[in-house]
Design a protein around this motif. Structure first.
Motif, short mmCIF file in Angstrom:
data_model
loop_
_atom_site.label_atom_id
_atom_site.label_comp_id
_atom_site.label_asym_id
_atom_site.label_seq_id
_atom_site.Cartn_x
_atom_site.Cartn_y
_atom_site.Cartn_z
N ARG A 104 0.84 -1.20 0.00
CA ARG A 104 0.00 0.00 0.00
C ARG A 104 0.87 1.25 0.00
O ARG A 104 1.96 1.25 0.55
N ALA A 150 -3.62 -8.74 -1.55
CA ALA A 150 -4.24 -7.57 -0.93
C ALA A 150 -5.01 -7.99 0.32
O ALA A 150 -6.20 -7.73 0.44
N TRP A 155 0.21 -8.15 4.14
CA TRP A 155 0.76 -6.86 4.54
C TRP A 155 1.60 -7.01 5.80
O TRP A 155 2.68 -6.43 5.92
#
Length: 167
Positions: A104, A150, A155
């Motif tokens: 991101r 995603a 992440w």
């Protein structure tokens, strides 16, 4: 047979030959592994406390960060203290600290964030007695994810600093 057909057959044969591995098996067994072409045997025996393999597997080469942060968590500090003890006992090794970010944000933001993470780990290790002349840093930002997806689990894995040990 037309010249075009002959040419097509030659191209197909060359393409198949290029895919053949004359050694057979997996290139990783022949030192082709890793970004620098380092075979796992070059890392040493994971049971030898002075080996890079031991550092990677037992000490731990990775610390993780929270979102948009270069602050060290309590768990990261424990890992880094253990890394520092190992590095101080094994002064023949140098390290590269890689800073990483999740996917991101912009490339520029993530490169800067990765640099802050690598610098934070460097400062911590220096504070624990590791000589600064043995340490280099680099930021890859979001360019080298462990896993690309995603989802929060990806992440979380990609927000990290990795200590790469070398002779």
């Amino acid at each position: 047979m037309t010249p075009f057909t002959k040419a097509a057959l030659v191209v197909a044969a060359l393409a198949l030959a290029a895919c053949n591995n004359p050694r057979g098996g997996d290139d990783y067994a022949y030192g082709g592994a890793g970004a620098g072409g380092i075979a796992s045997t070059a890392l040493g025996d994971p049971n030898d406390p002075a080996s890079i393999a031991y550092f990677n597997q037992t000490i731990g080469d990775t610390v993780h960060f929270t979102v948009d942060s270069s602050d060290l968590t309590e768990q990261a500090q424990i890992i880094l203290r253990t890394q520092a003890v190992w590095l101080n006992r094994n002064p023949g090794y140098s390290i590269l600290i890689e800073g990483h970010a999740d996917e991101r944000g912009t490339r520029e933001y993530n490169v800067a964030l990765g640099a802050r993470r690598a610098a934070r780990v460097e400062r911590f290790l220096i504070g624990e007695g590791v000589s600064a002349d043995r340490i280099r840093t680099v930021s890859y930002g979001k360019e080298r994810p462990i896993e690309a997806c995603a989802e929060p689990r990806c992440w979380d894995m990609n927000r990290r600093a990795v200590t790469v040990v070398s002779n």
